[in-house]
Design an enzyme around this catalytic site. Sequence first.
Site, PDB file in Angstrom:
ATOM      1  N   ARG A   1      47.119  48.742  93.579  1.00  0.00           N
ATOM      2  CA  ARG A   1      46.218  47.594  93.397  1.00  0.00           C
ATOM      3  C   ARG A   1      44.837  47.878  93.986  1.00  0.00           C
ATOM      4  NH1 ARG A   1      48.570  42.759  91.821  1.00  0.00           N
ATOM      5  NH2 ARG A   1      50.838  42.671  91.944  1.00  0.00           N
TER       6      ARG A   1
ATOM      7  N   ARG B   1      49.398  26.516  79.951  1.00  0.00           N
ATOM      8  CA  ARG B   1      50.849  26.433  80.183  1.00  0.00           C
ATOM      9  C   ARG B   1      51.233  25.065  80.767  1.00  0.00           C
ATOM     10  NH1 ARG B   1      53.602  31.138  83.615  1.00  0.00           N
ATOM     11  NH2 ARG B   1      52.000  30.473  85.096  1.00  0.00           N
TER      12      ARG B   1
ATOM     13  N   ARG C   1      41.812  33.838  90.722  1.00  0.00           N
ATOM     14  CA  ARG C   1      42.745  34.971  90.568  1.00  0.00           C
ATOM     15  C   ARG C   1      42.090  36.102  89.787  1.00  0.00           C
ATOM     16  NH1 ARG C   1      47.727  32.516  87.658  1.00  0.00           N
ATOM     17  NH2 ARG C   1      48.519  34.665  87.710  1.00  0.00           N
TER      18      ARG C   1
ATOM     19  N   ARG D   1      51.233  23.528  86.527  1.00  0.00           N
ATOM     20  CA  ARG D   1      51.421  24.079  87.874  1.00  0.00           C
ATOM     21  C   ARG D   1      50.080  24.252  88.571  1.00  0.00           C
ATOM     22  NH1 ARG D   1      55.344  29.236  87.247  1.00  0.00           N
ATOM     23  NH2 ARG D   1      53.353  30.132  87.840  1.00  0.00           N
TER      24      ARG D   1
ATOM     25  N   LYS E   1      51.011  42.056  80.694  1.00  0.00           N
ATOM     26  CA  LYS E   1      51.551  43.316  81.231  1.00  0.00           C
ATOM     27  C   LYS E   1      53.074  43.343  81.218  1.00  0.00           C
ATOM     28  CE  LYS E   1      49.753  43.626  85.344  1.00  0.00           C
ATOM     29  NZ  LYS E   1      49.046  42.337  85.340  1.00  0.00           N
TER      30      LYS E   1
END
Length: 216
Positions: free
Chosen positions: A88, A126, A170, A159, A13
Amino acid sequence: MKIVLLGPPGAGKGTQAEGLVKKLFIPHISTGDMFRAAISSGTALGMEAKRYIDQGKLVPDEITEGIIMDRIAQPDCRGGFLLDGFPRTLPQAMALEEMLKDQGGLDAVLDISVEPEHLIVRLTGRRMCKKCGAIYHLHYNAPQQENVCDLCGGELFQRDDDTEETVKNRLSVYSEQTAPLIEFYQKKGLLHVVEGNHPINTVLVNLGKALGQNWN
């Protein structure tokens, strides 16, 4: 144009928002940026939001909506805006509709759709360097030597919010929150779903097509 941009974590996004606002010459309004600006300006709503943020709590809808209303009333939003991160929830969507009722409402809602398995690969791959903070990706931008930074030789790590369990949670939370929004905007004929598992520029061109623009 007054546009809302939807999409799950990892859908790209932020990248697509940058491209859209450059093409459409409208401001990109993200909730995070708005909170920071309101707090920096010392507005009453900004200070109220800071109180919740400092305590690690979610900012209540009425404060978020007030900050949104203040922001879209600014002169640079007269020609439209791109909202990212708001609404949201369904109550927030209904509040936004009320805010814009005298301005003809929204022009479009763009939903960048990416299958969960692709999102999990994007988000869990990542890695960051402990020394210099350089970012790598195991699939798209891998270091030359496993777990070693190309730039400084530092150790790479994952992370906590990039682990598969956290990512799945999530995505689940996003799906639960957004499903009613998708239905709400679909019924109003505003929703345009664009497949996000393509090269960045292809996705941008397809978003443009959804808005009636030809950016080929």
